[in-house]
Structure formats: C-alpha cells, structure tokens
Design an enzyme around this catalytic site. Sequence first.
Site, PDB file in Angstrom:
ATOM      1  N   TYR A 143       0.850  -1.198   0.000  1.00  0.00           N
ATOM      2  CA  TYR A 143       0.000   0.000   0.000  1.00  0.00           C
ATOM      3  C   TYR A 143       0.881   1.241   0.000  1.00  0.00           C
ATOM      4  O   TYR A 143       1.819   1.352   0.779  1.00  0.00           O
ATOM      5  CB  TYR A 143      -0.923   0.020   1.219  1.00  0.00           C
ATOM      6  CG  TYR A 143      -1.864   1.211   1.213  1.00  0.00           C
ATOM      7  CD1 TYR A 143      -2.856   1.331   0.239  1.00  0.00           C
ATOM      8  CD2 TYR A 143      -1.740   2.237   2.158  1.00  0.00           C
ATOM      9  CE1 TYR A 143      -3.709   2.429   0.216  1.00  0.00           C
ATOM     10  CE2 TYR A 143      -2.591   3.341   2.141  1.00  0.00           C
ATOM     11  CZ  TYR A 143      -3.577   3.432   1.172  1.00  0.00           C
ATOM     12  OH  TYR A 143      -4.418   4.515   1.140  1.00  0.00           O
ATOM     13  N   ASP A 235       9.214   2.481   0.893  1.00  0.00           N
ATOM     14  CA  ASP A 235       8.098   3.228   1.469  1.00  0.00           C
ATOM     15  C   ASP A 235       8.069   2.943   2.969  1.00  0.00           C
ATOM     16  O   ASP A 235       7.560   1.920   3.413  1.00  0.00           O
ATOM     17  CB  ASP A 235       6.784   2.817   0.801  1.00  0.00           C
ATOM     18  CG  ASP A 235       5.607   3.648   1.304  1.00  0.00           C
ATOM     19  OD1 ASP A 235       5.800   4.430   2.264  1.00  0.00           O
ATOM     20  OD2 ASP A 235       4.511   3.511   0.748  1.00  0.00           O
ATOM     21  N   LYS A 264       3.300   9.494   8.604  1.00  0.00           N
ATOM     22  CA  LYS A 264       2.853   9.053   9.928  1.00  0.00           C
ATOM     23  C   LYS A 264       3.706   9.607  11.086  1.00  0.00           C
ATOM     24  O   LYS A 264       3.548  10.755  11.449  1.00  0.00           O
ATOM     25  CB  LYS A 264       2.719   7.532   9.934  1.00  0.00           C
ATOM     26  CG  LYS A 264       1.638   7.137   8.904  1.00  0.00           C
ATOM     27  CD  LYS A 264       1.161   5.733   8.919  1.00  0.00           C
ATOM     28  CE  LYS A 264      -0.059   5.640   7.984  1.00  0.00           C
ATOM     29  NZ  LYS A 264       0.053   4.666   6.916  1.00  0.00           N
TER      30      LYS A 264
END
Length: 446
Positions: A143, A235, A264
Amino acid sequence: MTHEQSRDLYDRALSVLPGGVNSAVRAAIEPYPPFVERGDDGHVIDADGNRYIDWVMGLGPLLYGHDTPQPVEAAIQSHASEGPMYGMPTEIEVEHAEFVARHVPSVEMLRFVNSGTEATVSACRLARAHTGRDKIVVMQGGYHGAQETTLVEGEYDDTRPSSPGIPQSFADETLAIPFNDEEAAHRVFEDYGDEIAGVLVEPILANYGIVRPVDGYHETLRDLTDEHDSLLIFDEVITGFRVGGLQCAQGKFGIEPDLTTFGKLIGGGFPVGAIGGPARLMEQFTPSGDVFQAGTFSGHPVTMAAGLESLRYAAEHDVHDHIHDLGEQLRHGLAEIVEEQAPSYTVTGTDGMFKLVFTRGAPDSFEDHCEGGCAQREDCPRYDHCPKTGADVAAGETDRWRRVFWPKMKDEGVFLSQNQFESQFVTYAHTDEDVETTLEAYKEAL
Ligand SMILES: *Cc1c(COP(=O)(O)O)cnc(C)c1O
C-alpha cells in the site's frame, strides 16, 4: 455497553460525509463505528463514554498514544500560537530535516509534504524523471496511499486500476509482483529491465497483515535495481522511526534504498509526508531541479514542531525500548494463546507492531517455532504456513476476524484495528496492565 451516541452521530454523518467517514477503512466496523470522544494514555473513550484499550493509535502516527510528552505539547502550542503558517521558510523545517538526515544513513536531503500519498506520488515522479523511464514495480498487497500509479490489481504486467476513475494507461505502467518472491523479481527485470524507473516497496508489508521479508529478499531487489539503473524506493511511511527505532527499517535490515518515503510518525500526529534521499537525486526537485513539486502546507510549522519534538524525545528517552518490550510481551503471549486455542493462526509483527493473522491449515505442532511471532525463519516447521505475500493474508479467515472476533474484543474493552489487514500499534503510553488485559481478552474471544 451502549452505543446510542455513536449511532446518532453516524446517522448524521451519513447525510454529509459519503459513507459517514473521511477515510474508507473507518467504516469497516459494522453496523457503525464507535465515534471517539477523546483519548487518554493508551485508551480511547467513545461518544457514549465507553473506555477501550486502543491499539489502532491513529493507524500509525502516534508514538506516545494519547499522552503527548510535555516538550512536544509545548512546541505544538507555541508554533500554533505564533502563526500558524506563513508560506515562507522557517527554522523548524531545517531542524527537522537535519534530524532525519542525521539518523537515516540513506537520507541526505528531504522534501516535506502533507501525506504519505503525496510522498509516494512525488517519489514516483522523481524516479521517472531521473531514469527517463515510466514503469514502476510494486508488490501485490503493498500500500502506497490513494494514488493513481499504485492503485492497481491483477498480476505482473496484466494490471488494471483497482478503482474506477483511474485511466488504464496508469496501470499499464505498473508491474505488480508478489512480495518475497525472488523469482518474480528476477523475471520482471529480465522482461522489462530497461523500462523500469523504480521498485516501490514497503520494507515490511504493513498494511496487509504485517508480512516480514524473507532472508535476502531486499538484497535481491537492491542488486536488481543497481544492475538495471533503476531506483529502489523504500516506502517507510509506516515503518519509519517505528521499526528499527531511529534508523528505521532500512537500518534494521542493513539496506540502503535510493529514495525513502516517510509519513505518519514524523509529523507527531499531524498531517505529514516526506521524500528523502541523496542530494544528487533530491536536488532534481524544483527549484534546484526541474521535477515539479510544491505544496501550500508543506513543512507546516506546527507539524514540523510536533514531529521533530516527538522524535527528539524518543532519542533522549527509552521510548523505543519500552514499545519493543511490550510488543514482545504481546507477541509471545499471543503465541501461547494461539498454541492452546487456535493452532492454525499466525502471530505476526515486529518492534511496535503486532497482528494475529487468521491463517488456515498450519500444523498443530509448535515445536521449534519462531517464538515471538513469525520471523520468516526458514528452519521453522511453520515456515511454509506463515504469510509471505498479501494473498496469503487475504486467504485467511478475514470475515471471521472482522464480524465475529473484532466485536467480541471490543466488548472486552479492547479496540483492535478495523480489519484483518491493518496493523496494530504499541505506544509509549501503553502499560504492562494494558498488555495483560488485552491477552485475557484474546483468550476469551478466540
Ligand atoms: C499510510 C501509508 C501510506 C499513505 O499515507 P497517507 O498519509 O494515508 O496518505 C503510504 N504508504 C504506506 C506504507 C502507508 O502505511
């Protein structure tokens, strides 16, 4: 436990927010999600006053639970009251970039953006511009946010958009291979090597059950991208400053990617993303180069203050150790419960992440198994049954997890992430008692 307030709020929300929420996964809970009133340490209190141990933790951005350390709080307040933003550069952006560059060896320069999605969009653009090639390799079940290049389904070069509204021409440039499959990685470079701009990969699949890499997998990706002058893009939006502490997952695995995306945790609970890498690549972004990249809110002073002070606090206290210890307690405790009650299930995770994947068909025997959850150890008798790919996780009992198991855990006062795929997060605010209560709840619910 009543949920009348949450039900009324959801009813109102359905009239003004599509599906009643602002991000799809929040509505995964049926018949309606509890609305949160406030947080308190490792807990959340919902609109009806019910209190839960919270392992969702914003789905990744919170290192301190809902208990912001005083210096972080002070930095947020002072930057909020002084501006809050200007459209002109500020010192705090420089300081934050210096901090990340100091701790992450592959990063010399950063461009801050406002979400993980924006970071992966810009990283793909930079990789394509740098190489003059269009194809991006991604992992099935990986993702990278809500962006056109990576929202694909299908296999290998037979990919199509996974959402209406994305032209097929985007999917045509995306090659999707299974994670942990070295043969597939070799094949894609044999077939398309001189067209591949980059491989975009989470060091650990962390949005699809938590799947760790098998030994040597990232080394293979590193070698293949080097041989073909493609970029390796890690990522680390979810793993950054969580797995491996301040050196991130790339430090833990000893791999130096060309580009890294962050998000995040580096915003301390505020919207954030970043792309990092060596100056020779990063300076291709405007204005030093010609790869266009811009954002009104990028490097927002309040976000920068929250993110930087959060990471500084972690550097000066036993934050990662505490989180790692509780994570180990959870994973070990879960493994014992699973051995007793659900031997075909698999405990996954590392550092401050944990999940119980409802895998099917694993052997009953736990002899010589990976003690703290699946570590992809080849000599473990359960190795073949431990999820290696996103598809392995999806083949588990996902409906049972969401419809039967999740509500029971909630009734026991434990809030797990919304479905089988989303990770769960340990924070500095969690305690031994939270862990014990949670393990008792698993015993009841499994
Ligand atoms: C969360 C996440 C993203 C997307 O970040 P947003 O801030 O939600 O846009 C991208 N990649 C990974 C690995 C993520 O976990």
